[in-house]
Motif scaffolding. Structure first.
Motif, PDB file in Angstrom:
ATOM      1  N   ILE A 167      36.590  46.972  45.291  1.00 34.19           N
ATOM      2  CA  ILE A 167      35.887  47.115  44.017  1.00 34.19           C
ATOM      3  C   ILE A 167      36.623  46.273  42.982  1.00 34.19           C
ATOM      4  CG2 ILE A 167      35.218  48.765  42.202  1.00 34.19           C
ATOM      5  CD1 ILE A 167      35.258  50.956  44.370  1.00 34.19           C
ATOM      6  N   THR A 168      35.858  45.553  42.178  1.00 30.30           N
ATOM      7  CA  THR A 168      36.488  44.821  41.092  1.00 30.30           C
ATOM      8  C   THR A 168      35.527  44.759  39.909  1.00 30.30           C
ATOM      9  OG1 THR A 168      37.754  42.831  40.522  1.00 30.30           O
ATOM     10  CG2 THR A 168      35.758  42.498  41.839  1.00 30.30           C
ATOM     11  N   TRP A 169      35.971  44.114  38.840  1.00 28.11           N
ATOM     12  CA  TRP A 169      35.120  43.994  37.654  1.00 28.11           C
ATOM     13  C   TRP A 169      35.466  42.706  36.947  1.00 28.11           C
ATOM     14  CZ3 TRP A 169      36.000  44.707  32.082  1.00 28.11           C
ATOM     15  CH2 TRP A 169      37.355  44.689  31.715  1.00 28.11           C
ATOM     16  N   HIS A 170      34.682  42.363  35.936  1.00 27.44           N
ATOM     17  CA  HIS A 170      35.043  41.254  35.052  1.00 27.44           C
ATOM     18  C   HIS A 170      34.588  41.597  33.637  1.00 27.44           C
ATOM     19  CE1 HIS A 170      35.865  37.324  33.450  1.00 27.44           C
ATOM     20  NE2 HIS A 170      36.464  37.019  34.586  1.00 27.44           N
ATOM     21  N   PRO A 171      35.425  41.272  32.634  1.00 28.53           N
ATOM     22  CA  PRO A 171      34.975  41.433  31.247  1.00 28.53           C
ATOM     23  C   PRO A 171      33.718  40.598  31.013  1.00 28.53           C
ATOM     24  CG  PRO A 171      37.341  41.010  31.325  1.00 28.53           C
ATOM     25  CD  PRO A 171      36.810  40.773  32.712  1.00 28.53           C
ATOM     26  N   ASP A 172      32.832  41.108  30.189  1.00 24.24           N
ATOM     27  CA  ASP A 172      31.530  40.468  29.989  1.00 24.24           C
ATOM     28  C   ASP A 172      31.013  40.871  28.615  1.00 24.24           C
ATOM     29  OD1 ASP A 172      29.597  38.990  32.026  1.00 24.24           O
ATOM     30  OD2 ASP A 172      28.294  40.248  30.800  1.00 24.24           O
ATOM     31  N   MET A 299      29.602  34.447  46.813  1.00 27.30           N
ATOM     32  CA  MET A 299      29.689  35.906  46.877  1.00 27.30           C
ATOM     33  C   MET A 299      28.664  36.452  47.862  1.00 27.30           C
ATOM     34  SD  MET A 299      31.637  37.838  44.747  1.00 27.30           S
ATOM     35  CE  MET A 299      31.159  38.802  43.341  1.00 27.30           C
ATOM     36  N   LEU A 300      29.106  37.463  48.593  1.00 23.42           N
ATOM     37  CA  LEU A 300      28.221  38.170  49.506  1.00 23.42           C
ATOM     38  C   LEU A 300      27.949  39.531  48.869  1.00 23.42           C
ATOM     39  CD1 LEU A 300      27.508  36.834  52.179  1.00 23.42           C
ATOM     40  CD2 LEU A 300      29.236  38.236  53.278  1.00 23.42           C
ATOM     41  N   GLY A 301      26.713  39.767  48.501  1.00 23.33           N
ATOM     42  CA  GLY A 301      26.392  41.062  47.897  1.00 23.33           C
ATOM     43  C   GLY A 301      26.401  42.161  48.943  1.00 23.33           C
ATOM     44  N   ASN A 302      26.521  43.400  48.471  1.00 23.10           N
ATOM     45  CA  ASN A 302      26.418  44.549  49.381  1.00 23.10           C
ATOM     46  C   ASN A 302      25.556  45.605  48.684  1.00 23.10           C
ATOM     47  OD1 ASN A 302      27.330  47.263  50.599  1.00 23.10           O
ATOM     48  ND2 ASN A 302      28.142  45.752  52.025  1.00 23.10           N
ATOM     49  N   GLY A 303      24.329  45.741  49.163  1.00 21.11           N
ATOM     50  CA  GLY A 303      23.350  46.618  48.511  1.00 21.11           C
ATOM     51  C   GLY A 303      23.827  48.054  48.409  1.00 21.11           C
ATOM     52  N   VAL A 304      24.506  48.554  49.440  1.00 20.97           N
ATOM     53  CA  VAL A 304      24.978  49.944  49.408  1.00 20.97           C
ATOM     54  C   VAL A 304      26.003  50.109  48.291  1.00 20.97           C
ATOM     55  CG1 VAL A 304      26.158  51.748  50.721  1.00 20.97           C
ATOM     56  CG2 VAL A 304      24.550  50.211  51.880  1.00 20.97           C
ATOM     57  N   MET A 305      26.981  49.217  48.265  1.00 19.12           N
ATOM     58  CA  MET A 305      28.030  49.293  47.241  1.00 19.12           C
ATOM     59  C   MET A 305      27.439  49.121  45.839  1.00 19.12           C
ATOM     60  SD  MET A 305      31.141  49.501  48.742  1.00 19.12           S
ATOM     61  CE  MET A 305      32.339  48.638  47.730  1.00 19.12           C
ATOM     62  N   MET A 309      27.685  51.790  42.781  1.00 16.70           N
ATOM     63  CA  MET A 309      28.248  51.421  41.474  1.00 16.70           C
ATOM     64  C   MET A 309      27.231  51.659  40.357  1.00 16.70           C
ATOM     65  SD  MET A 309      30.795  50.437  39.679  1.00 16.70           S
ATOM     66  CE  MET A 309      32.087  49.505  40.517  1.00 16.70           C
ATOM     67  N   GLN A 310      25.955  51.343  40.620  1.00 16.54           N
ATOM     68  CA  GLN A 310      24.938  51.559  39.585  1.00 16.54           C
ATOM     69  C   GLN A 310      24.837  53.047  39.248  1.00 16.54           C
ATOM     70  OE1 GLN A 310      23.086  49.014  38.047  1.00 16.54           O
ATOM     71  NE2 GLN A 310      22.379  50.575  36.605  1.00 16.54           N
ATOM     72  N   ASP A 380      35.591  35.269  48.369  1.00 15.45           N
ATOM     73  CA  ASP A 380      36.166  35.282  49.728  1.00 15.45           C
ATOM     74  C   ASP A 380      36.537  36.686  50.171  1.00 15.45           C
ATOM     75  OD1 ASP A 380      36.609  32.361  48.684  1.00 15.45           O
ATOM     76  OD2 ASP A 380      36.544  32.322  50.876  1.00 15.45           O
ATOM     77  N   VAL A 381      36.920  37.548  49.219  1.00 11.47           N
ATOM     78  CA  VAL A 381      37.174  38.950  49.576  1.00 11.47           C
ATOM     79  C   VAL A 381      35.854  39.606  49.996  1.00 11.47           C
ATOM     80  CG1 VAL A 381      38.199  41.129  48.849  1.00 11.47           C
ATOM     81  CG2 VAL A 381      39.070  38.983  47.896  1.00 11.47           C
ATOM     82  N   SER A 382      34.744  39.182  49.376  1.00 17.51           N
ATOM     83  CA  SER A 382      33.438  39.782  49.715  1.00 17.51           C
ATOM     84  C   SER A 382      32.999  39.428  51.130  1.00 17.51           C
ATOM     85  CB  SER A 382      32.364  39.382  48.694  1.00 17.51           C
ATOM     86  OG  SER A 382      31.903  38.062  48.920  1.00 17.51           O
ATOM     87  N   TRP A 383      33.570  38.383  51.720  1.00 18.09           N
ATOM     88  CA  TRP A 383      33.299  38.069  53.131  1.00 18.09           C
ATOM     89  C   TRP A 383      34.231  38.871  54.052  1.00 18.09           C
ATOM     90  CZ3 TRP A 383      29.776  34.404  55.276  1.00 18.09           C
ATOM     91  CH2 TRP A 383      29.046  33.659  54.347  1.00 18.09           C
ATOM     92  N   ALA A 384      35.376  39.307  53.508  1.00 16.21           N
ATOM     93  CA  ALA A 384      36.352  40.036  54.331  1.00 16.21           C
ATOM     94  C   ALA A 384      36.002  41.518  54.422  1.00 16.21           C
ATOM     95  CB  ALA A 384      37.756  39.855  53.757  1.00 16.21           C
ATOM     96  N   VAL A 385      35.539  42.100  53.315  1.00 13.19           N
ATOM     97  CA  VAL A 385      35.225  43.536  53.274  1.00 13.19           C
ATOM     98  C   VAL A 385      34.022  43.741  52.354  1.00 13.19           C
ATOM     99  CG1 VAL A 385      37.602  44.321  53.645  1.00 13.19           C
ATOM    100  CG2 VAL A 385      36.823  43.923  51.324  1.00 13.19           C
ATOM    101  N   PRO A 386      33.273  44.862  52.505  1.00 14.86           N
ATOM    102  CA  PRO A 386      32.192  45.135  51.556  1.00 14.86           C
ATOM    103  C   PRO A 386      32.775  45.232  50.143  1.00 14.86           C
ATOM    104  CG  PRO A 386      32.140  46.701  53.390  1.00 14.86           C
ATOM    105  CD  PRO A 386      33.416  45.930  53.510  1.00 14.86           C
ATOM    106  N   LEU A 387      32.148  44.542  49.200  1.00 13.68           N
ATOM    107  CA  LEU A 387      32.725  44.460  47.848  1.00 13.68           C
ATOM    108  C   LEU A 387      31.634  44.611  46.798  1.00 13.68           C
ATOM    109  CD1 LEU A 387      35.356  42.017  46.519  1.00 13.68           C
ATOM    110  CD2 LEU A 387      33.118  41.943  45.445  1.00 13.68           C
ATOM    111  N   VAL A 388      31.990  45.255  45.699  1.00 11.99           N
ATOM    112  CA  VAL A 388      31.095  45.280  44.546  1.00 11.99           C
ATOM    113  C   VAL A 388      31.899  44.921  43.298  1.00 11.99           C
ATOM    114  CG1 VAL A 388      31.377  47.758  44.053  1.00 11.99           C
ATOM    115  CG2 VAL A 388      29.300  46.583  43.304  1.00 11.99           C
ATOM    116  N   GLN A 389      31.239  44.192  42.408  1.00 14.08           N
ATOM    117  CA  GLN A 389      31.859  43.818  41.126  1.00 14.08           C
ATOM    118  C   GLN A 389      31.000  44.382  40.009  1.00 14.08           C
ATOM    119  OE1 GLN A 389      34.058  40.042  39.890  1.00 14.08           O
ATOM    120  NE2 GLN A 389      31.958  39.446  39.532  1.00 14.08           N
ATOM    121  N   VAL A 390      31.653  45.065  39.067  1.00  9.07           N
ATOM    122  CA  VAL A 390      30.925  45.574  37.905  1.00  9.07           C
ATOM    123  C   VAL A 390      31.347  44.744  36.692  1.00  9.07           C
ATOM    124  CG1 VAL A 390      32.638  47.369  37.333  1.00  9.07           C
ATOM    125  CG2 VAL A 390      30.244  47.705  36.698  1.00  9.07           C
ATOM    126  N   LEU A 391      30.438  44.602  35.748  1.00  8.64           N
ATOM    127  CA  LEU A 391      30.747  43.908  34.497  1.00  8.64           C
ATOM    128  C   LEU A 391      30.723  44.946  33.391  1.00  8.64           C
ATOM    129  CD1 LEU A 391      28.275  40.900  35.045  1.00  8.64           C
ATOM    130  CD2 LEU A 391      30.701  40.995  35.647  1.00  8.64           C
TER     131      LEU A 391
END
Ligand SMILES: [Zn+2]
Length: 474
Positions: A167-172, A299-305, A309-310, A380-391
């Motif tokens: 899980i990660t995020w970015h200021p927005d 980036m590889l999205g992951n619908g479940v993640m 997050m939503q 690249d982390v999103s290809w290694a493991v399921p990942l979600v990014q929130v803004l």
């Protein structure tokens, strides 16, 4: 007290310490594998909060990892703390004024990024302990996101092995789940070597490296028509072989950035640009050396993640900004162009508003807006493991990325609120995954299915190492 409120209270309990960390990192802007002081600050905070610390992750001295909890699934929270060159700026003002002439600045908000990620990890550590839940949380302090692709090197070194989800995020300027669109990007240099000669007396003896660079540009410009529409190819001349027109230029160097929406497309275009450069060398009787120095995937999205997050964001709501926050944001907006101010709305398919300095709501999942995308090593982390990014909204709507305005707003109360908000969203998302292993399994199945269709090929060649910077002796 509802469950989500418990994890949010744990975030709030640690927020002052982590806001302090963010402000300190803002004040020591360091770039591209030179983040020694910022990394030391994160390492000290991990120790203070009781994490098991590993330094020098993947052989990178400015990368750090902290783990807490026992057994169970392992969830990673990713943070960054690198700054940008040339964006030094006084905090809290609405005009450009360098803090240190020519200095670095946190013009992408990574001071907030790393601190909020560590804040989320700390709350999760408390929550795992308080509830006796089996599971581990790991904070990854990642350097050199800006141009250094540190996470790609970390993935290549196996630093995310055993992680169940990230899980990660970015200021927005908006609060929403990132829709996981980013371009794969290879950055590489072409160095041509020819033979110098007097351009009037003996031009037939010369072999021009500058001609080879120009012919490469011509070839690439013809190539543009025959690559996928979303591909981007840009270049900059690094060496032109001198300033004397009466000398045939013996050495010239050009840097290319080659991007596409799909990793496989990008890797194919890289090979075609290399062929163009070889052709230019052949035409000019020169030789060419080609070197990739940094690359990231898409980036590889992951619908479940993304749905988990939503739901966390929907429970949390928007950031609670106040009149003082809005006043400063409005003054920042006064420095922006009309295009700057409307772009964030177009990006999420909303009608632009001019009475809204800050976003205090949550944008829905997968807004149908205009696609405007760059590149990030989070991919690249999103290809290694399921990942979600929130803004999360930390600055005025319309503030361009990599700008003095981002640096200026990086220590404002609004930024601190957005940062704590991001930590709450990430912590709550992870809590849901720790409590429902079925969700984790679904996320992993989706990830495995994507990779079966499209295998990961590390875009950085095996023989390329990160451009590490030795620790300054002072
Ligand atoms: Zn950034």
């Amino acid at each position: 007290m509802r469950n989500e409120e418990a994890i949010w209270a744990m975030v709030e309990a640690h927020a002052p310490d982590l806001i302090g960390l963010s402000d300190r990192v803002w004040g020591m802007p360091e770039t591209l594998y030179d983040e020694y002081r910022s990394c030391a600050e994160h390492t000290a905070m991990l120790r203070e909060k009781g994490f098991r610390v590993s330094e020098g992750v993947a052989g990178i001295p400015t990368a750090v990892m902290g783990e807490a909890g026992e057994g169970g699934p392992l969830i990673a929270i990713l943070g960054e703390y690198d700054a940008l060159p040339g964006l030094s700026q006084v905090a809290g003002v609405d005009y450009p004024q360098e803090l240190e002439p020519g200095g670095n600045g946190h013009g992408c908000g990574h001071n907030l990024l790393g601190s909020a990620a560590l804040l989320a990890a700390t709350a999760l550590k408390d929550w795992l302990a308080a509830t006796g839940t089996p599971g581990r949380v790991r904070y990854y302090g990642c350097p050199a996101e800006e141009g250094g692709a540190a996470k790609t090197f970390m993935v290549r070194a196996g630093a995310f092995a055993g992680v169940d989800a990230a899980i990660t995020w970015h200021p927005d300027c908006m609060t929403r789940v990132d829709d996981a669109l980013s371009l794969a990007n290879t950055r590489m240099d072409f160095t041509f070597s020819g033979r110098a000669a007097h351009a009037a007396a003996s031009p037939h003896l010369g072999r021009s490296a500058l001609d080879a660079v120009e012919l490469t540009s011509v070839g690439v410009n013809y190539l543009r028509e025959h690559v996928p529409q979303d591909a981007r190819i840009h270049y900059a001349y690094l060496e032109t072989g001198g300033t004397a027109p009466n000398v045939v230029q013996a050495r010239a160097k050009v840097r290319y950035s080659i991007r596409a929406l799909r990793l496989a497309d990008m890797l194919a275009i890289v090979e075609r640009v290399k062929d163009v450069a070889r052709g230019a060398a052949l035409m000019t009787g020169t030789t060419v050396e080609m070197k990739v120095f940094s690359a990231v995937s898409n980036m590889l999205g992951n619908g479940v993640m993304e749905r988990v997050m939503q739901s966390a964001l929907d429970e949390l709501g928007g950031v609670a900004f106040d009149a003082i926050d809005r006043d400063y944001a409005a003054r920042i907006q006064a420095t922006l162009s009309e295009a700057d101010l409307t772009q964030p709305y177009h990006r999420v398919g909303m009608v632009p508003r001019n009475d809204e300095p800050l976003c205090d709501y949550v944008v829905g999942l997968y807004p149908q807006g205009e696609v405007m995308i760059g590149s990030t090593d989070v991919a690249d982390v999103s290809w290694a493991v399921p990942l979600v990014q929130v803004l999360a909204a930390t600055h005025a709507i319309g503030t361009p990325a990599h700008s003095w305005q981002i640096t200026a707003q990086g220590k404002a109360p609004a930024a601190h609120k957005g940062m704590a908000h991001a930590a709450k969203a990430m912590a709550r998302c992870a809590e849901k995954l720790f409590k429902d292993h079925g969700l984790l399994r679904q996320a992993q199945a989706e990830h495995a299915e994507r990779l079966a269709r499209e295998p990961y090929i590390c875009p950085i060649p095996d023989d390329v190492q990160p451009p590490l910077v030795p620790r300054a002796s002072n």
